[in-house]
Design a protein around this motif. Structure first.
Motif, short mmCIF file in Angstrom:
data_model
loop_
_atom_site.label_atom_id
_atom_site.label_comp_id
_atom_site.label_asym_id
_atom_site.label_seq_id
_atom_site.Cartn_x
_atom_site.Cartn_y
_atom_site.Cartn_z
N ALA A 174 0.83 -1.21 0.00
CA ALA A 174 0.00 0.00 0.00
C ALA A 174 0.86 1.26 0.00
CB ALA A 174 -0.94 -0.01 1.21
N LEU A 175 2.02 1.19 0.67
CA LEU A 175 2.90 2.37 0.78
C LEU A 175 3.56 2.73 -0.54
CD1 LEU A 175 4.63 1.75 4.23
CD2 LEU A 175 2.89 3.44 3.68
N ARG A 176 3.45 1.88 -1.54
CA ARG A 176 4.00 2.24 -2.85
C ARG A 176 3.27 3.43 -3.45
NH1 ARG A 176 4.97 -3.47 -6.13
NH2 ARG A 176 6.44 -4.41 -4.66
N ASP A 177 1.99 3.61 -3.08
CA ASP A 177 1.19 4.66 -3.69
C ASP A 177 0.55 5.61 -2.68
OD1 ASP A 177 1.30 3.87 -6.54
OD2 ASP A 177 0.35 2.06 -5.80
N LEU A 178 0.38 5.18 -1.43
CA LEU A 178 -0.27 6.02 -0.42
C LEU A 178 0.75 6.64 0.51
CD1 LEU A 178 -3.31 3.72 0.51
CD2 LEU A 178 -3.31 5.73 -0.98
N PRO A 179 0.45 7.80 1.10
CA PRO A 179 1.37 8.43 2.05
C PRO A 179 1.58 7.56 3.29
CG PRO A 179 -0.32 9.99 1.32
CD PRO A 179 -0.73 8.64 0.82
N VAL A 180 2.78 7.64 3.87
CA VAL A 180 3.10 6.80 5.02
C VAL A 180 2.19 7.12 6.20
CG1 VAL A 180 4.89 6.23 6.69
CG2 VAL A 180 5.50 6.55 4.30
N GLY A 181 2.02 8.41 6.51
CA GLY A 181 1.21 8.78 7.66
C GLY A 181 -0.22 8.30 7.53
N THR A 182 -0.82 8.50 6.36
CA THR A 182 -2.20 8.06 6.14
C THR A 182 -2.30 6.55 6.23
OG1 THR A 182 -2.65 9.96 4.72
CG2 THR A 182 -4.07 8.03 4.46
N SER A 183 -1.38 5.84 5.59
CA SER A 183 -1.43 4.38 5.56
C SER A 183 -1.32 3.79 6.95
CB SER A 183 -0.31 3.83 4.67
OG SER A 183 -0.44 4.30 3.35
N TYR A 184 -0.37 4.29 7.72
CA TYR A 184 -0.17 3.70 9.05
C TYR A 184 -1.33 4.03 9.99
CZ TYR A 184 2.28 1.86 13.08
OH TYR A 184 2.62 1.10 14.16
#
Length: 331
Positions: free
Chosen positions: A273-283
């Motif tokens: 998921a982190l390939r395309d989404l921001p780290v903060g949002t994903s986590y």
């Protein structure tokens, strides 16, 4: 029928920008659209010369802003020579409903072939709205804020790809897709080999990049694949949390092995998921799904009834997850 102008500027015949651009163009054709392709590296546009500058002077002096009236500013032999270069490029641009630009980063800037095209088709007080512009950029490294290569000339790369008429005066709808750490493509997967300009026709039944969920649809639809990876990561995290207690402090080998496998699976899915989404949002979404899922699973399996305060907190977390999802654009 919607019309896409597809520009390639990579010096490589097999590159990431060419592959992504080709997939986007195939999706456009799959939706019934028409594509005009121009390879600026194989068929470079000459730089602007004095005749072009004199045309600009006339446009400014006489207040000509309508693109259809530009030929009125062409009067001398020198200007006619310049207009002979500009006209086919400008006709392609004006005929397009959307423009797809493939732009690798060379020496912290755009390729000179693309810069020459932008110079030739850009005129004073020009208005290109409501055309949409999609920039597919690639660069061989990481240049985000806080990284050693976070150089100012590179950060506004997509802005530099758009001449002034594309940045204001009612223009909307521009999109950007950037591939970092692009490096050299693997052999055996050819890019777009054909030079110059050509017209493609839609092929019925072809599986396009949009249908495969790889790229944004030309009409503005967005892929949900990164969110699916994130949802799966949260579900596996819930299973991992429930598998910890049976290990009895990791003293039981089979249960401990299962726990470690689930943990690694959750981390792997999160990394996708982190390939395309921001780290903060994903986590934040990842831990939120884990928290809600773990409490609900404990209620269903272990009959652990949460307190009213816990239920109120879970409600707020759920509302927060929905807000984050709605407010985060998918590349």
């Amino acid at each position: 029928m919607s019309h896409l102008l597809h520009l390639d500027s990579s010096a490589r015949t097999d590159s990431f920008t060419r592959r992504l651009g080709e997939a986007f163009a195939e999706a456009w054709e799959g939706g019934g659209g028409e594509v005009t392709h121009r390879d600026l590296a194989a068929d470079p546009v000459p730089p602007i010369r004095e005749g072009w500058t004199r045309i600009c002077d006339t446009l400014l002096r006489e207040g000509i802003t309508d693109i259809a009236r530009y030929p009125e500013a062409v009067r001398t032999e020198q200007e006619r020579e310049a207009w002979a270069v500009v006209r086919p490029l400008l006709d392609e641009l004006v005929a397009a409903d959307a423009v797809l630009i493939g732009a690798p980063m060379y020496n912290f800037g755009i390729p000179s072939a693309l810069k020459a095209w932008i110079d030739q088709v850009t005129f004073p007080r020009m208005v290109l709205a409501p055309r949409k512009f999609v920039v597919v950029a690639a660069r061989g490294g990481v240049y985000g804020p806080g990284t050693p290569r976070a150089l100012r000339p590179q950060r506004p790369l997509p802005e530099r790809l758009r001449p002034r008429p594309l940045r204001g005066r009612g223009h909307r709808g521009d999109r950007r897709r950037t591939r970092q750490l692009a490096g050299r493509p693997r052999p055996g997967r050819p890019g777009h080999p054909a030079p110059g300009v050509r017209r493609r026709r839609a092929v019925p039944g072809r599986r396009t990049g949009h249908q495969a969920g790889r790229l944004p649809h030309p009409e503005g639809g967005l892929s949900a694949v990164p969110w699916i990876w994130l949802l799966l990561a949260g579900v596996v995290e819930v299973a991992w949390a429930q598998s910890i207690e049976p290990t009895r402090g990791f003293t039981r080998l089979p249960q401990s092995a299962l726990c470690l496998v689930l943990m690694l699976g959750a981390v792997y899915l999160l990394s996708r998921a982190l390939r395309d989404l921001p780290v903060g949002t994903s986590y934040a979404v990842f831990t939120g799904i884990g928290t809600i899922g773990t409490v609900l699973t404990a209620l269903a399996v272990r009959h652990e009834v949460p307190s009213p305060t816990t239920l109120a907190g879970l409600t707020l977390i759920t509302a927060g997850l929905l807000t984050v999802h709605l407010g985060t654009p998918t590349p």
